[in-house]
Scaffold this motif. Structure first.
Motif, PDB file in Angstrom:
ATOM      1  N   SER A   1      17.133 -70.901 -35.625  1.00  0.00           N
ATOM      2  CA  SER A   1      16.842 -71.370 -34.270  1.00  0.00           C
ATOM      3  C   SER A   1      17.421 -72.766 -34.116  1.00  0.00           C
ATOM      4  CB  SER A   1      15.330 -71.397 -34.016  1.00  0.00           C
ATOM      5  OG  SER A   1      14.785 -70.092 -34.098  1.00  0.00           O
TER       6      SER A   1
ATOM      7  N   ASP B   1      17.761 -76.173 -24.188  1.00  0.00           N
ATOM      8  CA  ASP B   1      17.502 -74.757 -24.460  1.00  0.00           C
ATOM      9  C   ASP B   1      17.226 -74.563 -25.954  1.00  0.00           C
ATOM     10  OD1 ASP B   1      18.199 -74.359 -21.821  1.00  0.00           O
ATOM     11  OD2 ASP B   1      20.133 -73.438 -22.255  1.00  0.00           O
ATOM     12  N   THR B   2      16.423 -73.561 -26.259  1.00  0.00           N
ATOM     13  CA  THR B   2      16.232 -73.147 -27.647  1.00  0.00           C
ATOM     14  C   THR B   2      16.899 -71.789 -27.834  1.00  0.00           C
ATOM     15  OG1 THR B   2      14.123 -74.336 -27.795  1.00  0.00           O
ATOM     16  CG2 THR B   2      14.554 -72.668 -29.459  1.00  0.00           C
TER      17      THR B   2
ATOM     18  N   HIS C   1      17.831 -68.647 -30.431  1.00  0.00           N
ATOM     19  CA  HIS C   1      17.488 -67.954 -31.679  1.00  0.00           C
ATOM     20  C   HIS C   1      18.617 -66.974 -31.998  1.00  0.00           C
ATOM     21  CE1 HIS C   1      13.388 -69.490 -31.110  1.00  0.00           C
ATOM     22  NE2 HIS C   1      13.490 -69.068 -29.866  1.00  0.00           N
TER      23      HIS C   1
ATOM     24  N   LYS D   1      17.206 -61.136 -25.256  1.00  0.00           N
ATOM     25  CA  LYS D   1      16.145 -61.637 -24.376  1.00  0.00           C
ATOM     26  C   LYS D   1      16.529 -63.025 -23.844  1.00  0.00           C
ATOM     27  CE  LYS D   1      11.831 -61.086 -25.630  1.00  0.00           C
ATOM     28  NZ  LYS D   1      10.525 -61.285 -26.314  1.00  0.00           N
TER      29      LYS D   1
ATOM     30  N   ILE E   1      14.429 -66.024 -21.775  1.00  0.00           N
ATOM     31  CA  ILE E   1      13.131 -66.459 -21.273  1.00  0.00           C
ATOM     32  C   ILE E   1      13.325 -67.662 -20.356  1.00  0.00           C
ATOM     33  CG2 ILE E   1      10.860 -67.380 -21.929  1.00  0.00           C
ATOM     34  CD1 ILE E   1      11.276 -65.989 -24.658  1.00  0.00           C
ATOM     35  N   GLY E   2      12.732 -67.602 -19.177  1.00  0.00           N
ATOM     36  CA  GLY E   2      12.733 -68.773 -18.291  1.00  0.00           C
ATOM     37  C   GLY E   2      13.673 -68.697 -17.114  1.00  0.00           C
TER      38      GLY E   2
ATOM     39  N   GLN F   1      18.629 -64.654 -28.726  1.00  0.00           N
ATOM     40  CA  GLN F   1      17.575 -64.842 -27.724  1.00  0.00           C
ATOM     41  C   GLN F   1      17.658 -66.276 -27.209  1.00  0.00           C
ATOM     42  OE1 GLN F   1      13.609 -63.733 -28.869  1.00  0.00           O
ATOM     43  NE2 GLN F   1      14.256 -61.812 -29.839  1.00  0.00           N
TER      44      GLN F   1
ATOM     45  N   GLU G   1      15.837 -69.277 -24.860  1.00  0.00           N
ATOM     46  CA  GLU G   1      14.722 -69.858 -24.102  1.00  0.00           C
ATOM     47  C   GLU G   1      15.301 -70.985 -23.255  1.00  0.00           C
ATOM     48  OE1 GLU G   1      11.246 -70.922 -26.392  1.00  0.00           O
ATOM     49  OE2 GLU G   1      11.766 -69.442 -27.933  1.00  0.00           O
ATOM     50  N   LYS G   2      15.406 -70.750 -21.946  1.00  0.00           N
ATOM     51  CA  LYS G   2      16.043 -71.715 -21.063  1.00  0.00           C
ATOM     52  C   LYS G   2      15.073 -72.837 -20.685  1.00  0.00           C
ATOM     53  CE  LYS G   2      19.469 -71.857 -19.449  1.00  0.00           C
ATOM     54  NZ  LYS G   2      20.667 -72.580 -19.955  1.00  0.00           N
TER      55      LYS G   2
ATOM     56  N   SER H   1      23.561 -73.628 -23.644  1.00  0.00           N
ATOM     57  CA  SER H   1      23.477 -72.274 -24.189  1.00  0.00           C
ATOM     58  C   SER H   1      24.713 -71.924 -25.011  1.00  0.00           C
ATOM     59  CB  SER H   1      23.310 -71.264 -23.052  1.00  0.00           C
ATOM     60  OG  SER H   1      22.046 -71.401 -22.436  1.00  0.00           O
TER      61      SER H   1
END
Length: 306
Positions: free
Chosen positions: A5, A31-32, A34, A47, A49-50, A82, A84-85, A99
């Motif tokens: 991550s 952003d995170t 994975h 996926k 998210i956000g 994946q 996470e925004k 990203s």
């Protein structure tokens, strides 16, 4: 290791006088990403998210950047991603860059780091091409390298890391509207007057000098945009008043973050940066424009493995 991550931070591009060449990495918004190695070759976005963004790898900035890396790497490798925004698309603080940069750092890490951070810029730029039609490097460079960066040339790529004065703090206010980079580029003029070009070049050289000398007054005098701000500011509600209030509150300078609509201010010290943020918030409270704010020191490291 088959999974990693990363935290991919936001960024401010242009910084008034450095259209398409200057950028700086922020610290506490991003952003995170994975990344998981798989047996199926290619990139799969599983996926997001956000935000509502494409899962198809060929239409997603992280997927395109990852595919560009794998095409150069030349071996059958596969990864699931994946996202996470933490950065809203179209906000002007490098959503697509984060990203794209995060994806290539994660993939590179799982491959054993065959590429340097500088080499990863080229792959992340391909993600930018999907986002706005141009493979520009002014956001992805600071996100990957940290601090302030100068893109001397995009083709062939030549990026210079600049000094980042420790006391500089960035205040961002983001009105909750979207300005697409392609639309913001469409309002730019095709031709410049020679006097504009001379003034802009002088400010860019002086700003770079101010960063290296840590001369905050020179930085203040240099944060003037003669080319882009006069036309793009029309797309941002209350821009002129934001600039006046921020500078009155002690900002060294204020301008459009990237293609907007976010507005940035540089300040010397966190206390002033917070006062600047309150002054900018008051403008939008008065005209009833919803907003987000971020106050961030300069991130000197860029994308971070978690």
């Amino acid at each position: 290791m088959s999974h990693v991550s990363v935290f991919a931070p936001a960024s401010v591009a242009n910084i008034s006088c450095g259209f398409d060449v200057l950028g700086v990495c922020l610290d506490n918004v991003g952003d995170t990403i994975h990344v998981q190695e798989t047996s199926k070759p290619g990139i799969e976005i599983t996926k997001i998210i956000g935000q509502d963004l494409p899962l198809e790898a060929a239409k997603n900035v992280a997927g395109v950047a990852g595919l560009a890396l794998l095409a150069d790497y030349g071996r059958d490798k596969g990864f699931q991603i994946q996202i996470e925004k933490g950065i809203k698309p179209g906000s002007g603080i490098g959503s697509s860059s984060a990203s794209a940069a995060g994806a290539v750092v994660g993939i590179n890490h799982l491959l054993g780091n065959p590429y340097t951070r500088e080499q990863l810029i080229t792959f992340a730029m391909e993600g930018e091409r999907v986002a706005c039609g141009t493979a520009h490097a002014d956001n992805v460079s600071p996100v990957l390298l940290g601090g302030f960066t100068l893109v001397r040339s995009a083709n062939p790529l030549d990026v210079v890391t600049l000094n980042s004065p420790l006391e500089l703090v960035v205040t961002i206010i983001h009105p909750e509207i979207e300005v697409k980079t392609a639309d913001a580029r469409a309002v730019l003029l095709d031709k410049l007057h020679l006097k504009q070009a001379i003034a802009q070049t002088a400010n860019l050289g002086a700003l770079v000098t101010g960063l290296f000398k840590e001369d905050y007054e020179l930085i203040r005098r240099s944060l003037v945009d003669h080319i882009v701000e006069p036309v793009r500011s029309m797309l941002i509600p209350g821009f002129n008043e934001l600039k006046i209030r921020a500078n009155e509150a002690g900002a060294l300078g204020t301008g459009i973050s990237g293609s907007g609509p976010s507005v940035f201010a540089l300040s010397k010290g966190m206390d002033i940066a917070q006062k600047v943020g309150l002054a900018m918030q008051k403008v939008y409270d008065e005209i009833r424009v919803p907003y987000d704010t971020h106050i961030s020191p300069i991130n000197s490291k860029g994308v971070k493995i978690l």
